[in-house]
Design a protein around this motif. Structure first.
Motif, mmCIF file in Angstrom:
data_model
loop_
_atom_site.group_PDB
_atom_site.id
_atom_site.type_symbol
_atom_site.label_atom_id
_atom_site.label_comp_id
_atom_site.label_asym_id
_atom_site.label_seq_id
_atom_site.Cartn_x
_atom_site.Cartn_y
_atom_site.Cartn_z
ATOM 1 N N HIS A 171 -11.214 -19.931 29.317
ATOM 2 C CA HIS A 171 -10.599 -18.694 28.820
ATOM 3 C C HIS A 171 -11.475 -17.495 29.118
ATOM 4 O O HIS A 171 -12.636 -17.624 29.479
ATOM 5 C CB HIS A 171 -10.295 -18.794 27.328
ATOM 6 C CG HIS A 171 -11.509 -18.990 26.472
ATOM 7 N ND1 HIS A 171 -12.412 -17.981 26.219
ATOM 8 C CD2 HIS A 171 -11.967 -20.083 25.829
ATOM 9 C CE1 HIS A 171 -13.370 -18.455 25.427
ATOM 10 N NE2 HIS A 171 -13.139 -19.733 25.191
ATOM 11 N N ASN A 172 -10.856 -16.349 28.941
ATOM 12 C CA ASN A 172 -11.522 -15.087 29.186
ATOM 13 C C ASN A 172 -12.697 -14.888 28.220
ATOM 14 O O ASN A 172 -12.617 -15.242 27.053
ATOM 15 C CB ASN A 172 -10.494 -13.968 28.967
ATOM 16 C CG ASN A 172 -11.040 -12.615 29.283
ATOM 17 O OD1 ASN A 172 -11.526 -12.389 30.384
ATOM 18 N ND2 ASN A 172 -10.993 -11.719 28.310
ATOM 19 N N THR A 192 -7.140 -7.110 29.372
ATOM 20 C CA THR A 192 -8.413 -7.676 28.907
ATOM 21 C C THR A 192 -8.710 -8.990 29.632
ATOM 22 O O THR A 192 -9.859 -9.419 29.681
ATOM 23 C CB THR A 192 -8.360 -7.963 27.387
ATOM 24 O OG1 THR A 192 -7.106 -8.576 27.094
ATOM 25 C CG2 THR A 192 -8.505 -6.685 26.594
ATOM 26 N N ASN A 193 -7.687 -9.637 30.179
ATOM 27 C CA ASN A 193 -7.898 -10.853 30.966
ATOM 28 C C ASN A 193 -8.316 -10.486 32.387
ATOM 29 O O ASN A 193 -7.679 -9.639 33.018
ATOM 30 C CB ASN A 193 -6.610 -11.683 31.064
ATOM 31 C CG ASN A 193 -6.106 -12.124 29.710
ATOM 32 O OD1 ASN A 193 -6.837 -12.752 28.951
ATOM 33 N ND2 ASN A 193 -4.862 -11.763 29.392
ATOM 34 N N ASN A 194 -9.315 -11.141 32.896
ATOM 35 C CA ASN A 194 -9.748 -10.920 34.269
ATOM 36 C C ASN A 194 -8.600 -11.189 35.248
ATOM 37 O O ASN A 194 -8.332 -10.406 36.149
ATOM 38 C CB ASN A 194 -10.944 -11.846 34.552
ATOM 39 C CG ASN A 194 -11.644 -11.497 35.848
ATOM 40 O OD1 ASN A 194 -11.839 -10.323 36.160
ATOM 41 N ND2 ASN A 194 -12.000 -12.502 36.614
ATOM 42 N N TYR A 195 -7.880 -12.307 35.030
ATOM 43 C CA TYR A 195 -6.804 -12.644 35.968
ATOM 44 C C TYR A 195 -5.722 -11.576 35.992
ATOM 45 O O TYR A 195 -5.123 -11.301 37.039
ATOM 46 C CB TYR A 195 -6.225 -14.038 35.658
ATOM 47 C CG TYR A 195 -5.242 -14.102 34.503
ATOM 48 C CD1 TYR A 195 -3.896 -13.803 34.674
ATOM 49 C CD2 TYR A 195 -5.667 -14.471 33.222
ATOM 50 C CE1 TYR A 195 -2.996 -13.872 33.619
ATOM 51 C CE2 TYR A 195 -4.772 -14.539 32.166
ATOM 52 C CZ TYR A 195 -3.439 -14.238 32.361
ATOM 53 O OH TYR A 195 -2.553 -14.296 31.313
ATOM 54 N N GLU A 222 -9.798 -19.134 34.338
ATOM 55 C CA GLU A 222 -10.237 -17.784 33.987
ATOM 56 C C GLU A 222 -11.761 -17.741 34.115
ATOM 57 O O GLU A 222 -12.455 -18.702 33.804
ATOM 58 C CB GLU A 222 -9.794 -17.449 32.559
ATOM 59 C CG GLU A 222 -10.087 -16.027 32.112
ATOM 60 C CD GLU A 222 -9.331 -14.947 32.866
ATOM 61 O OE1 GLU A 222 -8.996 -15.150 34.048
ATOM 62 O OE2 GLU A 222 -9.104 -13.865 32.292
ATOM 63 N N HIS A 223 -12.299 -16.599 34.594
ATOM 64 C CA HIS A 223 -13.746 -16.528 34.804
ATOM 65 C C HIS A 223 -14.202 -15.083 34.753
ATOM 66 O O HIS A 223 -13.385 -14.159 34.752
ATOM 67 C CB HIS A 223 -14.113 -17.133 36.162
ATOM 68 C CG HIS A 223 -13.463 -16.423 37.316
ATOM 69 N ND1 HIS A 223 -14.074 -15.417 38.011
ATOM 70 C CD2 HIS A 223 -12.237 -16.569 37.869
ATOM 71 C CE1 HIS A 223 -13.259 -14.975 38.949
ATOM 72 N NE2 HIS A 223 -12.133 -15.652 38.879
ATOM 73 N N CYS A 224 -15.493 -14.882 34.667
ATOM 74 C CA CYS A 224 -16.025 -13.527 34.765
ATOM 75 C C CYS A 224 -17.071 -13.521 35.874
ATOM 76 O O CYS A 224 -17.434 -14.560 36.401
ATOM 77 C CB CYS A 224 -16.596 -13.055 33.439
ATOM 78 S SG CYS A 224 -17.807 -14.173 32.754
ATOM 79 N N SER A 256 -15.215 -11.769 26.989
ATOM 80 C CA SER A 256 -15.514 -10.341 27.136
ATOM 81 C C SER A 256 -17.011 -10.075 26.980
ATOM 82 O O SER A 256 -17.556 -9.202 27.632
ATOM 83 C CB SER A 256 -14.692 -9.519 26.143
ATOM 84 O OG SER A 256 -14.860 -10.049 24.845
#
Lengths: 343, 343
Positions: A128-129, A191-194, A150-152, A131
């Protein structure tokens, strides 16, 4: 305690009277197999007491071989196939995968930190995302951590995901190629990277084609929730001028778009075409079935779990950032416009 | 590490400008709330950093407060809402729920035994069929165990489930009341307790009405798998005489029936009506939406987890067998026959 002897794929194939390749496709959930054939193989598995993964449950070190696998939401059907991929890798390498959802998404990392410290988990797989990337980097200094789907963009955190921007460009270019130019974009929260990467793909493709659309044809929904998406699409359809296509970042949103479009008496795909994302089971269940971007979900889970176990077994392994290929699957929810592009 | 202060439901209601009852409905996922209202409440939750459950993460005894929650299949969307119910109870009582799927369903109990012994889990919640009830009873002597949704009839094992037989009788009687008498029954394998109970409900209702159907209109599918169900229904429809209704023990099967019926050019609900089971999100996503038996899935999870924690905290607590009420929800996949019953 004993687990029974290992049954080979060749034995299964012989028992079911099918090819080894067919059994392999079923076990690896890779490629289509006719339901009747699948039934035969499942019956053979039951008869021979086939155990899909090599067991290492006798291994005394297992108590330190538990993996903490963290999801944002078990109700989002997207995660089922990722879990299957994670499980396949974990069991075959002698690890136990435990799935967990934080009680408070905004404090999720603190919960994981507490759990890792107080329990026997030896690695953390995040689906998951995140932050708070600073806290994530700190945690990474103490524990093996890999991100999945999901990744950062932390250089020290490995991940397995897809090229979200490219995937959306492919889908938009396909819609443009069948004469759909008035495209509404149903997205999740930025707010989600994807979500950010997919919105970039949308803008890039539209700009490249020299097209623009009304600002309120791009909408952001706070959850993968069918009813919220029906409302959002219904609102867009209530305008004087309506889109001739919806591109949705989830098959759940695409199913909602189909429902909302049919509710106002328009036809999918003739009047309005719909494209989804993920290729979850749902995309084949609706009528019309949903044209979608197939994510290699099983592979994403499998490879992410492999990276995590590599990191556990070799703490100095360098971080890897892996993007797997997606594929546009054209089904019945899209068709060419019959009138001119500028209608 | 600190978790932030507790925000009350009243504060949320005030911030979102809605009633306390509305916020409660959203938190407990109990009853319908308009998407716009839901969005407002979610925004208020985010603004106030609302934490849905009372946290006890500071509690040092937490390392012995982990629950092992065992599912047969994370791809079956039925389990999402049960997991939410389990989580709500576990977190609010200071326990951590970890979800697990055995690598080999036929040896699942042995895997759990190994995991319970080698790890810090203090209780086991089973959400799947158990064929080896003797081994289960032995395990129960050593560990707190509760069954959830699927269950077996061991007097010493608590469970929370539904009255499967009664639920199916209700649905069949409803179909009979709208003039549907040629009813095909799409079931799972009879190795599942729920499948046997539901098949009994079907036979009871049909016998009571003095009706019989061809033997091959009752079919058993080995998995909650859409494609297998499409095949099974297609085969039934290929007969000379076809049913005027399908009763399906899963909404996934009902979605498959709708697809198969439409594939052969017949209409749902006019030509053939379809009833599902579970009331998962999918039942609202198809067109037509699916008439179904609503399981109180969130409550099942919540109450089963409560029984388990009661048993952990009071090992001499007597076994409880709880059946919760189901409800027939009539949607668009069923309608009265226009011609006579005997057509």
């Amino acid at each position: 305690m004993s687990f029974s002897k290992k049954v080979t794929i060749a034995q299964l194939a012989s028992e079911a009277n099918v090819s080894v390749a067919t059994v392999s496709r079923i076990i690896n959930k890779n490629g289509y197999v006719k339901p009747e054939t699948r039934e035969k193989v499942i019956k053979a598995m039951e008869k021979l007491d086939y155990q899909p993964y090599v067991k290492k449950f006798e291994d005394n070190s297992l108590r330190s071989k538990s993996l903490l696998i963290c999801f944002p939401d078990f109700r989002n059907p997207f995660y089922g196939e990722i879990i299957e991929g994670i499980q396949a890798t974990a069991f075959s390498r002698g690890y136990l995968p435990f799935d967990f959802q934080a009680s408070n998404p905004r404090n999720a990392l603190k919960e994981y930190e507490f759990i890792m410290k107080e329990n026997n988990f030896c690695g953390l797989l995040l689906a998951h995302n995140v932050s708070n990337t600073e806290l994530l980097s700190q945690l990474r200094l103490r524990y093996p951590i890999v991100m999945c789907s999901e990744h950062c963009n932390q250089p020290n955190i490995s991940f397995v995901s897809i090229d979200n921007t490219y995937a959306v460009q492919t889908a938009i270019n396909y819609l443009l190629s069948i004469g759909r130019t008035k495209i509404s974009f149903i997205n999740s929260l930025l707010t989600n990277n994807y979500s950010r990467l997919r919105e970039k793909g949308f803008h890039d493709a539209m700009t490249h084609a020299g097209l623009s659309i009304p600002a309120d044809w791009i909408t952001h929904i706070s959850d993968i929730n069918f009813e919220m998406a029906v409302s959002a699409v219904t609102r867009i359809l209530s305008g004087e001028n309506h889109p001739d296509a919806f591109f949705c970042v989830s098959d759940v949103y695409a199913a909602a778009a189909i429902k909302a479009i049919q509710n106002v008496g328009l036809r999918v795909p003739q009047d309005i075409s719909v494209v989804g994302f993920d290729n979850i089971d749902l995309s084949r269940m609706t009528v019309p079935s949903i044209t979608t971007i197939k994510q290699p979900s099983f592979d994403i889970g499998q490879q992410a779990c492999n990276l995590l176990i590599n990191l556990i077994e070799n703490p100095s392994a360098p971080a890897e950032h892996i993007l797997l290929n997606t594929e546009l699957i054209v089904r019945d929810s899209t068709s060419a416009r019959i009138n001119s592009k500028n209608n």
